[in-house]
Design a protein around this motif. Sequence first.
Motif, PDB file in Angstrom:
ATOM      1  N   LYS A   1       0.816  -1.222   0.000  1.00  0.00           N
ATOM      2  CA  LYS A   1       0.000   0.000   0.000  1.00  0.00           C
ATOM      3  C   LYS A   1       0.846   1.265   0.000  1.00  0.00           C
ATOM      4  N   ARG A   2       1.973   1.220   0.695  1.00  0.00           N
ATOM      5  CA  ARG A   2       2.848   2.396   0.759  1.00  0.00           C
ATOM      6  C   ARG A   2       3.429   2.723  -0.610  1.00  0.00           C
ATOM      7  N   THR A   3       3.871   1.705  -1.329  1.00  0.00           N
ATOM      8  CA  THR A   3       4.410   1.912  -2.673  1.00  0.00           C
ATOM      9  C   THR A   3       3.337   2.433  -3.613  1.00  0.00           C
ATOM     10  N   VAL A   4       2.151   1.852  -3.550  1.00  0.00           N
ATOM     11  CA  VAL A   4       1.048   2.289  -4.408  1.00  0.00           C
ATOM     12  C   VAL A   4       0.720   3.761  -4.154  1.00  0.00           C
ATOM     13  N   ALA A   5       0.657   4.156  -2.891  1.00  0.00           N
ATOM     14  CA  ALA A   5       0.331   5.543  -2.559  1.00  0.00           C
ATOM     15  C   ALA A   5       1.360   6.512  -3.133  1.00  0.00           C
ATOM     16  N   LYS A   6       2.643   6.150  -3.044  1.00  0.00           N
ATOM     17  CA  LYS A   6       3.693   7.023  -3.578  1.00  0.00           C
ATOM     18  C   LYS A   6       3.629   7.098  -5.104  1.00  0.00           C
ATOM     19  N   MET A   7       3.402   5.946  -5.741  1.00  0.00           N
ATOM     20  CA  MET A   7       3.309   5.941  -7.201  1.00  0.00           C
ATOM     21  C   MET A   7       2.106   6.756  -7.677  1.00  0.00           C
ATOM     22  N   ARG A   8       1.003   6.646  -6.996  1.00  0.00           N
ATOM     23  CA  ARG A   8      -0.184   7.410  -7.400  1.00  0.00           C
ATOM     24  C   ARG A   8       0.050   8.914  -7.260  1.00  0.00           C
ATOM     25  N   GLN A   9       0.828   9.305  -6.274  1.00  0.00           N
ATOM     26  CA  GLN A   9       1.184  10.716  -6.142  1.00  0.00           C
ATOM     27  C   GLN A   9       2.028  11.191  -7.322  1.00  0.00           C
ATOM     28  N   LEU A  10       3.020  10.372  -7.694  1.00  0.00           N
ATOM     29  CA  LEU A  10       3.887  10.728  -8.813  1.00  0.00           C
ATOM     30  C   LEU A  10       3.111  10.783 -10.127  1.00  0.00           C
ATOM     31  N   LEU A  11       2.261   9.789 -10.355  1.00  0.00           N
ATOM     32  CA  LEU A  11       1.466   9.740 -11.585  1.00  0.00           C
ATOM     33  C   LEU A  11       0.496  10.911 -11.653  1.00  0.00           C
ATOM     34  N   ASN A  12      -0.096  11.250 -10.518  1.00  0.00           N
ATOM     35  CA  ASN A  12      -1.019  12.380 -10.466  1.00  0.00           C
ATOM     36  C   ASN A  12      -0.296  13.695 -10.744  1.00  0.00           C
ATOM     37  N   GLU A  13       0.891  13.850 -10.170  1.00  0.00           N
ATOM     38  CA  GLU A  13       1.665  15.075 -10.372  1.00  0.00           C
ATOM     39  C   GLU A  13       2.001  15.288 -11.845  1.00  0.00           C
ATOM     40  N   THR A  14       2.208  14.189 -12.567  1.00  0.00           N
ATOM     41  CA  THR A  14       2.518  14.289 -13.999  1.00  0.00           C
ATOM     42  C   THR A  14       1.366  14.924 -14.776  1.00  0.00           C
ATOM     43  N   THR A  15       0.132  14.671 -14.340  1.00  0.00           N
ATOM     44  CA  THR A  15      -1.030  15.260 -15.024  1.00  0.00           C
ATOM     45  C   THR A  15      -1.351  16.658 -14.505  1.00  0.00           C
TER      46      THR A  15
ATOM     47  N   ALA B   1       1.998  15.528 -18.831  1.00  0.00           N
ATOM     48  CA  ALA B   1       0.666  15.035 -19.191  1.00  0.00           C
ATOM     49  C   ALA B   1      -0.444  15.981 -18.763  1.00  0.00           C
ATOM     50  N   ARG B   2      -0.146  17.267 -18.678  1.00  0.00           N
ATOM     51  CA  ARG B   2      -1.157  18.233 -18.217  1.00  0.00           C
ATOM     52  C   ARG B   2      -2.411  18.229 -19.094  1.00  0.00           C
ATOM     53  N   LYS B   3      -2.246  17.993 -20.393  1.00  0.00           N
ATOM     54  CA  LYS B   3      -3.401  18.023 -21.289  1.00  0.00           C
ATOM     55  C   LYS B   3      -4.323  16.819 -21.112  1.00  0.00           C
ATOM     56  N   ALA B   4      -3.883  15.838 -20.343  1.00  0.00           N
ATOM     57  CA  ALA B   4      -4.729  14.672 -20.081  1.00  0.00           C
ATOM     58  C   ALA B   4      -5.631  14.891 -18.868  1.00  0.00           C
ATOM     59  N   TYR B   5      -5.334  15.894 -18.069  1.00  0.00           N
ATOM     60  CA  TYR B   5      -6.066  16.075 -16.814  1.00  0.00           C
ATOM     61  C   TYR B   5      -7.498  16.539 -17.049  1.00  0.00           C
ATOM     62  N   PHE B   6      -8.399  16.031 -16.232  1.00  0.00           N
ATOM     63  CA  PHE B   6      -9.766  16.555 -16.149  1.00  0.00           C
ATOM     64  C   PHE B   6     -10.251  16.327 -14.724  1.00  0.00           C
ATOM     65  N   PRO B   7     -11.163  17.152 -14.230  1.00  0.00           N
ATOM     66  CA  PRO B   7     -11.613  17.033 -12.835  1.00  0.00           C
ATOM     67  C   PRO B   7     -12.399  15.746 -12.610  1.00  0.00           C
ATOM     68  N   THR B   8     -11.908  14.911 -11.744  1.00  0.00           N
ATOM     69  CA  THR B   8     -12.574  13.668 -11.374  1.00  0.00           C
ATOM     70  C   THR B   8     -11.915  13.170 -10.094  1.00  0.00           C
TER      71      THR B   8
END
Length: 207
Positions: free
Chosen positions: A121-135, A140-147
């Motif tokens: 769970k700790r690794t997943v949480a960190k990866m999701r933060q990194l992936l989210n920051e990319t958008t 990958a800013r152009k991929a972002y949409f509010p959800t």
Amino acid sequence: MSNSYCPKNYSGDSYGMVILRTAFAQSYNTPAIRLFEKTGVETSFKYLDAFDFRKVSKKDHHTSSAIDGFEYGMSPLELTNAYTSFHDGNYQPARAITKVTDQEGKVLYKWKDRSKEIWNKRTVAKMRQLLNETTLSGTARKAYFPTDYVGGKTGTTNDVKDMWFVGLTANYTTGVWMVRDKPSNLQSIYSHSPHLLIWKDISQTAE
């Protein structure tokens, strides 16, 4: 960095000391190489064993694989399958047909895949933060949409013959790969980020 291999960032610029979150979001090559070398080639490749990458072999066990220097690499489906593990740490390959039944509903065939835990769970949480920051602030800013959640990672070959994006929402994982039938440079459309816009359209519709 090894004496025989000295990669550059896509822009050709040097950025000095940067935090990992920034390096990941902006797709800087040099920090990826340093991290790969610090972790170790064999240890790094051990993490790939669970993902059924059919064409990854011993020939790929070298430093440039940290930035996709594989001999054959992964298929879009294989890579997208692997990214599903960043939802909750579990991996199970996607199947277009999950089962076959007769007209009475009797199961004639069904895949016997079982999900397996890859990340804690700790690794997943960190990866999701990194992936989210990319958008939010990265490539990958152009991929972002509010959800509820959006995250992902872009990829581009040196000569811009390929453009990749694999991303996650709260419910789906989707991969987009853009290339010409006869591979050639895509620089003329690169700034429009069509791979990100395609992903965004698919994901918004699915949500």
